[in-house]
Scaffold this active site. Structure first.
Site, PDB file in Angstrom:
ATOM      1  N   TYR A   1       9.642   0.161   3.507  1.00  0.00           N
ATOM      2  CA  TYR A   1      10.075   0.485   4.869  1.00  0.00           C
ATOM      3  C   TYR A   1      11.164  -0.477   5.374  1.00  0.00           C
ATOM      4  CZ  TYR A   1       6.597   4.164   5.779  1.00  0.00           C
ATOM      5  OH  TYR A   1       5.874   5.337   5.775  1.00  0.00           O
TER       6      TYR A   1
ATOM      7  N   LYS B   1      -1.058   8.843   3.221  1.00  0.00           N
ATOM      8  CA  LYS B   1      -1.201   7.535   3.862  1.00  0.00           C
ATOM      9  C   LYS B   1      -2.672   7.131   4.025  1.00  0.00           C
ATOM     10  CE  LYS B   1       3.253   7.688   6.322  1.00  0.00           C
ATOM     11  NZ  LYS B   1       3.914   7.505   7.633  1.00  0.00           N
TER      12      LYS B   1
ATOM     13  N   ASN C   1       0.059   8.910  10.629  1.00  0.00           N
ATOM     14  CA  ASN C   1       0.426  10.331  10.576  1.00  0.00           C
ATOM     15  C   ASN C   1       0.310  10.949   9.183  1.00  0.00           C
ATOM     16  OD1 ASN C   1       2.613   9.112   9.464  1.00  0.00           O
ATOM     17  ND2 ASN C   1       4.128   9.887  10.899  1.00  0.00           N
TER      18      ASN C   1
ATOM     19  N   GLU D   1      13.226   6.178  -3.660  1.00  0.00           N
ATOM     20  CA  GLU D   1      11.792   5.975  -3.445  1.00  0.00           C
ATOM     21  C   GLU D   1      10.994   6.293  -4.710  1.00  0.00           C
ATOM     22  OE1 GLU D   1      11.838   6.669   1.396  1.00  0.00           O
ATOM     23  OE2 GLU D   1      10.969   8.227   0.144  1.00  0.00           O
TER      24      GLU D   1
ATOM     25  N   HIS E   1       3.854  10.678   4.095  1.00  0.00           N
ATOM     26  CA  HIS E   1       5.273  10.331   4.044  1.00  0.00           C
ATOM     27  C   HIS E   1       5.986  11.338   3.143  1.00  0.00           C
ATOM     28  CE1 HIS E   1       9.012   8.137   3.375  1.00  0.00           C
ATOM     29  NE2 HIS E   1       8.880   8.481   2.114  1.00  0.00           N
TER      30      HIS E   1
HETATM   31  P1  GDP Z   1       9.120  10.003   9.114  1.00  0.00           P
HETATM   32  O1  GDP Z   1      10.344  10.131   8.238  1.00  0.00           O
HETATM   33  O2  GDP Z   1       8.741  11.276   9.809  1.00  0.00           O
HETATM   34  O3  GDP Z   1       7.935   9.392   8.390  1.00  0.00           O
HETATM   35  O4  GDP Z   1       9.485   9.000  10.316  1.00  0.00           O
HETATM   36  P2  GDP Z   1      10.337   7.629  10.366  1.00  0.00           P
HETATM   37  O5  GDP Z   1      11.112   7.412   9.097  1.00  0.00           O
HETATM   38  O6  GDP Z   1      11.091   7.654  11.650  1.00  0.00           O
HETATM   39  O7  GDP Z   1       9.232   6.499  10.525  1.00  0.00           O
HETATM   40  C1  GDP Z   1       8.509   6.023   9.420  1.00  0.00           C
HETATM   41  C2  GDP Z   1       7.051   5.870   9.810  1.00  0.00           C
HETATM   42  O8  GDP Z   1       6.943   4.860  10.823  1.00  0.00           O
HETATM   43  C3  GDP Z   1       6.425   7.097  10.468  1.00  0.00           C
HETATM   44  O9  GDP Z   1       5.994   8.077   9.549  1.00  0.00           O
HETATM   45  C4  GDP Z   1       5.265   6.481  11.228  1.00  0.00           C
HETATM   46  O10 GDP Z   1       4.172   6.158  10.365  1.00  0.00           O
HETATM   47  C5  GDP Z   1       5.897   5.184  11.734  1.00  0.00           C
HETATM   48  N1  GDP Z   1       6.506   5.358  13.075  1.00  0.00           N
HETATM   49  C6  GDP Z   1       7.621   6.068  13.397  1.00  0.00           C
HETATM   50  N2  GDP Z   1       7.896   5.977  14.714  1.00  0.00           N
HETATM   51  C7  GDP Z   1       6.929   5.180  15.236  1.00  0.00           C
HETATM   52  C8  GDP Z   1       6.672   4.684  16.566  1.00  0.00           C
HETATM   53  O11 GDP Z   1       7.399   4.989  17.522  1.00  0.00           O
HETATM   54  N3  GDP Z   1       5.576   3.861  16.715  1.00  0.00           N
HETATM   55  C9  GDP Z   1       4.773   3.520  15.665  1.00  0.00           C
HETATM   56  N4  GDP Z   1       3.714   2.706  15.907  1.00  0.00           N
HETATM   57  N5  GDP Z   1       4.995   3.945  14.412  1.00  0.00           N
HETATM   58  C10 GDP Z   1       6.051   4.784  14.196  1.00  0.00           C
END
Ligand code: GDP
Length: 139
Positions: free
Chosen positions: A49, A9, A112, A126, A115
């Site tokens: 997303y 990222k 973070n 994807e 991905h």
């Molecule tokens: P992943 O599969 O671990 O990447 O997590 P998710 O699919 O739940 O979320 C996708 C991405 O959205 C995450 O990797 C973060 O970059 C972002 N994200 C997830 N949860 C949050 C949140 O509560 N707040 C914010 N600002 N970003 C989030």
């Protein structure tokens, strides 16, 4: 063998962690099948997303993912999807295990660093979203 999709990222690329992350992935048995550095457009990030479109953080996430360059990757190993999720660590770096990529490099739950697809079906979609069949078939 299984192939999964991953993105280094914008935070990690901008902070100079891309090489260390690639190294960690290789050390964990992943083979880089395809790799491309690019800057995502708004519509590419929104499409990628789309499953999160209703979440309160969607606009912020898209802004973050388009702010600077990312590295798109197809990664192959046994159990690639599950193993990559392990090596990445929890979404929130505060909850990520020691030695995981997110524990080492992530700035926040949003910024973070990496991905990784969450299931084999998602990985297939994807990979197809970003890579051509020819790129994915190179060995
Ligand atoms: P992943 O599969 O671990 O990447 O997590 P998710 O699919 O739940 O979320 C996708 C991405 O959205 C995450 O990797 C973060 O970059 C972002 N994200 C997830 N949860 C949050 C949140 O509560 N707040 C914010 N600002 N970003 C989030």
């Amino acid at each position: 063998m299984q192939t999964t999709f991953s993105i280094i990222k914008p935070d990690a690329v901008a902070n100079g962690h891309a090489g260390k992350i690639l190294s960690l992935l290789e050390a964990n048995g992943f083979r880089i099948v395809a790799l491309r550095m690019t800057r995502l457009s708004q519509s590419q990030a929104e499409g990628f997303y789309a499953v999160h479109a209703a979440r309160p953080f969607f606009a912020s996430l898209v802004k973050f993912m388009t702010e600077s360059s990312v590295i798109l990757m197809a990664l192959e190993r046994e159990d690639a999807v599950l193993k990559l999720r392990e090596v990445m660590g929890a979404t929130n770096p505060a909850n990520a295990a020691d030695g995981t990529i997110r524990k080492l490099f992530a700035e926040s739950i949003e910024r973070n660093s990496i991905h990784g697809s969450d299931a084999p079906e998602t990985a297939a979609e994807e990979l197809k979203y970003f890579f051509t069949g020819i790129e994915l078939s190179q060995r």
